[in-house]
Every structure is written in C-alpha cells, then in structure tokens.
Design a protein around this motif. Structure first.
Motif, short mmCIF file in Angstrom:
data_model
loop_
_atom_site.label_atom_id
_atom_site.label_comp_id
_atom_site.label_asym_id
_atom_site.label_seq_id
_atom_site.Cartn_x
_atom_site.Cartn_y
_atom_site.Cartn_z
N ILE A 1 110.63 83.70 -47.69
CA ILE A 1 109.87 82.60 -47.10
C ILE A 1 108.73 83.08 -46.22
O ILE A 1 108.00 82.27 -45.65
CB ILE A 1 110.78 81.65 -46.30
CG1 ILE A 1 111.35 82.34 -45.06
CG2 ILE A 1 111.90 81.10 -47.18
CD1 ILE A 1 112.08 81.38 -44.13
N TYR B 1 113.03 76.15 -38.95
CA TYR B 1 111.67 76.54 -38.62
C TYR B 1 111.59 78.05 -38.44
O TYR B 1 112.50 78.68 -37.89
CB TYR B 1 111.21 75.89 -37.30
CG TYR B 1 111.24 74.38 -37.30
CD1 TYR B 1 110.09 73.65 -37.55
CD2 TYR B 1 112.42 73.69 -37.02
CE1 TYR B 1 110.10 72.25 -37.53
CE2 TYR B 1 112.45 72.30 -37.00
CZ TYR B 1 111.29 71.60 -37.26
OH TYR B 1 111.31 70.22 -37.24
N LYS C 1 106.32 77.32 -40.33
CA LYS C 1 106.79 76.54 -41.47
C LYS C 1 108.14 75.92 -41.16
O LYS C 1 108.90 76.43 -40.32
CB LYS C 1 106.92 77.42 -42.72
CG LYS C 1 105.61 78.04 -43.20
CD LYS C 1 105.88 79.02 -44.34
CE LYS C 1 104.60 79.70 -44.82
NZ LYS C 1 104.88 80.71 -45.86
N ALA C 2 108.47 74.85 -41.86
CA ALA C 2 109.78 74.23 -41.77
C ALA C 2 110.31 74.02 -43.18
O ALA C 2 109.58 73.59 -44.08
CB ALA C 2 109.71 72.90 -41.03
N TYR C 3 111.61 74.30 -43.36
CA TYR C 3 112.26 74.17 -44.66
C TYR C 3 113.40 73.17 -44.55
O TYR C 3 114.24 73.25 -43.63
CB TYR C 3 112.80 75.52 -45.12
CG TYR C 3 111.71 76.50 -45.51
CD1 TYR C 3 111.33 76.67 -46.83
CD2 TYR C 3 111.04 77.22 -44.52
CE1 TYR C 3 110.31 77.55 -47.17
CE2 TYR C 3 110.02 78.09 -44.85
CZ TYR C 3 109.66 78.26 -46.18
OH TYR C 3 108.64 79.12 -46.51
N PRO D 1 108.14 75.13 -48.23
CA PRO D 1 108.17 74.44 -46.94
C PRO D 1 107.77 72.97 -47.08
O PRO D 1 106.86 72.62 -47.83
CB PRO D 1 107.16 75.21 -46.11
CG PRO D 1 106.23 75.85 -47.09
CD PRO D 1 107.07 76.16 -48.29
N SER D 2 108.45 72.13 -46.35
CA SER D 2 108.08 70.72 -46.31
C SER D 2 107.07 70.45 -45.21
O SER D 2 106.36 69.44 -45.26
CB SER D 2 109.32 69.85 -46.09
OG SER D 2 110.02 70.25 -44.93
N LYS E 1 104.09 72.59 -42.55
CA LYS E 1 103.39 73.86 -42.41
C LYS E 1 102.26 73.70 -41.41
O LYS E 1 101.53 72.70 -41.42
CB LYS E 1 102.84 74.30 -43.77
CG LYS E 1 102.25 75.69 -43.82
CD LYS E 1 101.87 76.05 -45.25
CE LYS E 1 101.28 77.44 -45.36
NZ LYS E 1 100.91 77.78 -46.75
#
Length: 551
Positions: free
Chosen positions: A392, A417, A426-428, A439-440, A442
């Motif tokens: 990631i 995060y 980024k957040a997943y 990532p949903s 960014k």
C-alpha cells in the motif's frame, strides 16, 4: 474511581522532586483521581490503547467544523529541558492537595526528566523528577557512545521509549538510559503519578541472559514503548544504526509491576552474527485480551531465521504470564531479502483490529500484512498462512502508522490510515476480514522521511467529528542531519483531500520549531499536544475570540 483520602495519597518524596519549581520538601503535592464522572479518555500508553489503534474516540470538543485557521492554533507552550522522543501521556481529573482539579500531561525527555503539567492551563510544572540523578548518574551523551558517527540520536539518550501508566495503582513505568563511570546502563523505574515518588524503590538495573546471549547496554536502545500485560511490564530493545554484526541482539523483557523483578526475557537471534532488533519506530507491543503481546523484529546479519533460535523479520507472539514464552510467530517468505537490504519489518509495529482476532501492520517494504493471531502460521515458502498481503506504500516505509478508526457499516465502515515515506496520506476500508486493495480516501501532499506520524480523534462514529492529525518534517534530512523543522496537519478523516488546518498556515502564530522524529500528536479534551526537538511541547486548541496570544 473513588476519591482517595488525601492523607493516604501523600507519599514522601526526596529532594530530587520539584513541585512548581519549589523543592518538594517545601510544598508537597499529591494527585488523585476525583469522583466526578469523566468522559475524557485517559491516554496511558503510546497508541492510546492496548491494541495500539492510535485513536481517541471520546473527543467531543474538536471536529471538522471548528478546526480551521481562524478558530484553531497554538495556545501555549510547555518548556522542558531536552528533546522529547516519548509520546506525552494524559490523565484527566487529577486533584492536588489544595483541592484544585487538574487534567495532567506527563512529558519525559532525553535528559531523563519527567514533568507533570496542568494540561489545560500550562504554566510551571506541577512537579518534576530526574531519573538519572535518582541513581547518581547522568543521561547518556551520544557523542561519546555513537558508533561510526551515527546521528540518529544527537545530544542525550535518556528516556526514549514512551512510558506506560497503570490506572489501578497510579504508577507510571519507564526506562531511563544513563551513563556512570563511562558505562551505559538502563534502569526500570516505577513513579507515582501523583507525587513523582518511587513507592517500589529506586528502580531496577536492567540485565538479562537468554540462550547464550547476554544483554549489553552499550549496543542497545530502548526505543519500543512500554506496555502492560496483566501483572507484567513489557518492553524491548533494538540497535540504533551502526551496531554491526556480533555487537547486539534484539531483546524483549518482562518485569513484575509490583516487585520490579524480571519475570521473563527473550532474545530474538541467538546464533550466527545476530541482530534482530525490536524498535517499531517507538510503537509499543500490541496486547490482546488474553494478555499475549505481539511485536515485529528487524534485520539480522547472516542466518537470521531458522524457527528455533533465530527470528529476524518476524511477528512474535509471546506470553508474559509464562516468562515470555514464544507461543507462535509469522515470518515472511522473503525474509533473506529483507535482511540483506535493510528492509526491517520492525520499522513500525502491529495494531489489533477491534472485534476480530486479526493483526495488521508492515515495515520498510511497504507491505501491509493482515494475520490471524490465533494462527500466525510461522513460516511458509509462499506466505499461504497470511490472511492478506498488500503493498500500500509502493517503496515507502511504514514508520509511525498505521492508525485505525473503528466504525460500523451504517456509519461508513472502519478505516485504516497510513502516511508512508514519499507518499500521500491514505485510508483503506476494512470489510470485516480484509482491507480494500485501493485507498478509499487520499490526500495530496507527498511526505519526506519519515512520512506522517498519525493520530485520530473523533466522537465515536459521529460524522463530522473525525480529524486525522499528523506531524511531518517539512524540509532537511532528519535521518542524517537532525534537527529539522516540522509541522502539524489536520485532515477531515472522512475526506483526506480536505485539509482543515496546518501549523504552516500561520507560522508566526502556530509554528512549533523542530520536528520530533516519529512521535505522534496527543489529542485530549480539546487540546493537541505536540512533542518537539525544540525543548518544548507545543499545545494547540480552539482560539480565544479576542486578545489571543500564545504564551
């Protein structure tokens, strides 16, 4: 907790403890927890909780509507005597003998000094204690002990790992590095957070042996933060930078929290050229509900893994209640490549995903591992035992992250995060057993080394309450030429492209000085506390409407 009788709370303190700048023998102080119900979350260890989520989900004052350049900024500074590598800790609703209530911030420095400050008002310390003087020693001067010109730490090596507080006893545990008569040493201390006294004595000199290896403080740094598991205090050691083959081995140690006697020790690599430090960029071991502790091991030299004596580049599961017995582990298939190319798995540490038996985390190669703590799976030639493995970060390291916002599906779902080196934040999304591969959310800013060191605040799952905070280096080379300037950033945790505020928007008002490497901000009760390498903790909050000036 019940309000304790003041006569029981007062403990005798020596002349090395100072209260508001006055020797404690002149003005005694005790801190106890009041009887008033408190929704404010105490922050008793690095990472906020035993699972190391990095999130305070009881923050009701700060939100995406009021964190902005016209409403939020620097409100005061807390001066200290040296750099701060340990994350500050926070205890709400403390009461002095004068019946004055305090929320208390505890700050430990590289000169081995521990401070207790009023977290809301600042001003002189409520009390201070110097742990080096307690043992008739001094902080370690790194210039004297650095190998091959290492500059990862400059100045003193004192309290490096973040302490941990036991709320049942009001005792803080910390490890202080000292030098005396030309020798380095580490001492475990138990400090009463009400007074600065040491109810269990003057500390315990740390030593250990395991499977033919003997602990040598000269080649070790106590960088991994401390954690509590039942009756045991758990912490670890790794190399700094230039401790070459044969000089060190990684260590995990456990000490009984009442007697300060060692109850377990484990060395990670005990044959060959050794190595295998545990450092995790300062993160603590994660502790599950049964008391098992999890940590990541770094590089070794030569034969770093054999599944018997040597466990480089591995995730360890140890049992502190049984002398740190190794109960399970995970070692990635490419551990030789990680060893040979300085790609430490231990450049960050694990977190436990709430409501599951899963562990998540990664290291320098940018791989996110999701593992089943009930069956870590040991070693497999193709990593078939892994629940999920995703890159990631590209080539960017995990350092201070990741952090995790636990939310139900009806409120948007849980998010992990991370802000890797040379990458954007980024957040997943988490789907219950695995994370999304893309990532949903960014951000837009690309970080320099060491990436963003993160913490999250929110009022539970409430929309509009989530703020992702990050400290970053803004220029220079913190790895090889510290110190460098830094900044604090605040992002909408539900829309990372929406930066709410950063300390560079109004640098004359909000700048905090030099970046404290890989130390996360602390968010509590409407304030954000930022450690620095400028002999201060910078405190941010909502601004007064008129006549504001930081002090």
């Amino acid at each position: 907790m019940r309000l304790r009788a003041m006569s029981q709370a007062l403990l005798s303190v020596g002349s090395w403890v100072r209260v508001g700048g006055i020797p404690a023998g002149t003005l005694a102080l005790a801190i106890v927890f009041g009887s008033t119900a408190q929704a404010v979350q105490p922050i008793l260890q690095r990472g906020y909780d035993a699972g190391v989520s990095g999130a305070n989900l009881t923050e009701t004052l700060l939100n995406t509507a009021n964190v902005g350049p016209n409403t939020f900024g620097l409100v005061f500074r807390l001066p200290v005597d040296d750099n701060v590598y340990a994350q500050p800790l926070y205890v709400p609703n403390a009461v002095t003998l004068e019946r004055r209530s305090h929320n208390v911030l505890y700050v430990a420095t590289m000169s081995d000094t521990l401070y207790a400050f009023d977290a809301d008002e600042g001003g002189p310390a409520l009390w201070t204690v110097n742990l080096a003087r307690l043992v008739n020693a001094a902080p370690i001067p790194m210039l004297k002990f650095a190998l091959s010109g290492a500059v990862q730490i400059t100045g003193n090596l004192g309290i490096l790992g973040t302490p941990v507080i036991d709320p049942s006893t009001n005792i803080m545990y910390l490890v202080a590095g000292t030098q005396k008569n030309g020798a380095m040493a580490y001492t475990l201390h138990a400090i009463d957070i009400r007074t600065g006294a040491q109810p269990y004595g003057p500390g315990t000199l740390i030593s250990a042996s395991y499977s033919g290896s003997t602990f040598d403080a000269r080649y070790e740094t106590q960088r991994m933060s401390l954690a509590l598991s039942g009756n045991e205090v758990v912490f670890g050691f790794g190399a700094l930078e230039y401790e070459y083959a044969g000089n060190y081995v990684g260590w995990v140690m456990a000490y009984n929290k009442k007697t300060l006697k060692q109850s377990g020790a484990f060395a990670t690599v005990t044959t060959g050229n050794r190595g295998g430090g545990i450092w995790q960029s300062g993160r603590p071991p994660a502790v599950d509900g049964a008391g098992y502790v999890y940590m990541f091991v770094g590089n070794a030299y030569g034969s770093g893994y054999d599944g018997v004596h040597n466990f480089s580049e591995s995730v360890l599961k140890l049992d502190p209640s049984h002398a740190l017995k190794l109960t399970d582990w995970f070692t990635p298939y490419n551990w030789p490549t990680l060893d040979n190319h300085d790609q430490d798995l231990s450049s960050s540490g694990p977190l436990l995903i709430p409501g599951t038996r899963l562990l998540a985390g990664g290291g320098k190669q940018g791989e996110l591992y999701v593992l089943d703590t009930a069956n870590l799976g040991k070693y497999s030639a193709n990593d078939s035992q892994v629940v999920q493995e995703e890159n990631i970060n590209g080539e960017g390291h995990f350092r201070g992250g990741p952090v995790y916002w636990q939310r139900s599906a009806t409120n948007g779902g849980a998010l992990l995060y991370n802000w890797g080196v040379g990458d954007t934040v980024k957040a997943y999304a988490f789907g219950g057993s695995k994370f999304a591969t893309a990532p949903s959310l960014k951000g837009t800013e690309i970080s320099i080394f060491p990436g963003g060191t993160l913490a999250l605040s929110a009022n539970g799952e409430q929309h509009g309450s989530g703020v992702l905070w990050a400290t970053i280096a803004t220029s220079g080379n913190i790895e090889d030429d510290p110190p460098v300037p830094g900044a604090l950033h605040a992002f909408d945790a539900e829309n990372l492209s929406n930066e709410l505020w950063n300390s560079g928007m109004n640098p004359l008002r909000d700048g905090y000085g030099n970046f404290a490497k890989i130390v996360p901000p602390v968010i509590a009760n409407g304030k954000v506390y930022v450690a620095t390498f400028s002999n201060q903790v910078a405190v941010y909050g909502l601004l007064r409407t008129r006549g504001f000036a930081p002090y």
